[in-house]
Write a protein that holds these residues in place. Structure first.
Motif, mmCIF file in Angstrom:
data_model
loop_
_atom_site.group_PDB
_atom_site.id
_atom_site.type_symbol
_atom_site.label_atom_id
_atom_site.label_comp_id
_atom_site.label_asym_id
_atom_site.label_seq_id
_atom_site.Cartn_x
_atom_site.Cartn_y
_atom_site.Cartn_z
ATOM 1 N N ASP A 241 0.829 -1.198 0.000
ATOM 2 C CA ASP A 241 0.000 0.000 0.000
ATOM 3 C C ASP A 241 0.871 1.259 0.000
ATOM 4 O O ASP A 241 1.969 1.274 0.543
ATOM 5 N N SER B 19 -5.274 -4.356 3.558
ATOM 6 C CA SER B 19 -4.763 -3.179 4.254
ATOM 7 C C SER B 19 -5.852 -2.601 5.145
ATOM 8 O O SER B 19 -7.030 -2.672 4.805
ATOM 9 N N PRO B 20 -5.488 -1.981 6.261
ATOM 10 C CA PRO B 20 -6.478 -1.304 7.087
ATOM 11 C C PRO B 20 -6.906 0.050 6.514
ATOM 12 O O PRO B 20 -7.802 0.692 7.049
ATOM 13 N N SER B 21 -6.279 0.472 5.401
ATOM 14 C CA SER B 21 -6.623 1.735 4.750
ATOM 15 C C SER B 21 -7.519 1.493 3.540
ATOM 16 O O SER B 21 -7.454 0.436 2.905
ATOM 17 N N ALA C 130 -11.232 -1.316 3.959
ATOM 18 C CA ALA C 130 -10.205 -2.196 4.520
ATOM 19 C C ALA C 130 -10.650 -3.649 4.397
ATOM 20 O O ALA C 130 -11.797 -3.986 4.703
ATOM 21 N N TRP D 183 -3.988 4.341 -1.785
ATOM 22 C CA TRP D 183 -4.595 4.106 -0.474
ATOM 23 C C TRP D 183 -4.783 5.434 0.246
ATOM 24 O O TRP D 183 -4.055 6.393 0.009
ATOM 25 N N ASN E 30 -0.692 5.348 4.212
ATOM 26 C CA ASN E 30 0.252 4.227 4.273
ATOM 27 C C ASN E 30 -0.037 3.418 5.527
ATOM 28 O O ASN E 30 -0.253 3.967 6.596
ATOM 29 N N ALA E 31 -0.069 2.138 5.385
ATOM 30 C CA ALA E 31 -0.295 1.243 6.518
ATOM 31 C C ALA E 31 0.550 0.000 6.274
ATOM 32 O O ALA E 31 1.578 0.082 5.614
ATOM 33 N N SER E 32 0.141 -1.114 6.755
ATOM 34 C CA SER E 32 0.891 -2.339 6.516
ATOM 35 C C SER E 32 -0.016 -3.321 5.791
ATOM 36 O O SER E 32 -0.688 -4.131 6.393
#
Length: 85
Positions: A2, A25-27, A49, A71, A74-76
């Motif tokens: 992401d 992704s959580p985004s 998400a 996204w 930025n997340a993981s």
């Protein structure tokens, strides 16, 4: 992975029969089904998400052009893509 910048998710492929995209992704992931710069205001499909998307198939077949994405932050995570040819 992401990124909060315009990213190619899937290259154009004239032989494409279908494709699936999973937003791991959580985004939020914004997809643009066009050769444009994707953004959070310029997109075709919004994936929440951990959401899943399949390219629709219609009388003319499936979309074979480039798919771009961005996204919301930025997340993981990443876009998990499967292309059927």
């Amino acid at each position: 992975n992401d990124a909060a910048s315009d990213t190619t998710i899937l290259a154009s492929n004239a032989n494409r029969k279908g494709a699936t995209i999973y937003n791991d992704s959580p985004s939020v992931l914004y997809l643009a089904l066009a050769s444009v710069t994707s953004s959070t205001t310029n997109y075709s499909v919004q994936l929440a998400a951990y959401d899943y998307y399949e390219l629709p198939v219609c009388d003319g077949g499936v979309y074979t052009g480039i798919i771009k994405g961005i996204w919301s932050a930025n997340a993981s995570g990443a876009a998990r893509v499967t292309e059927l040819t």
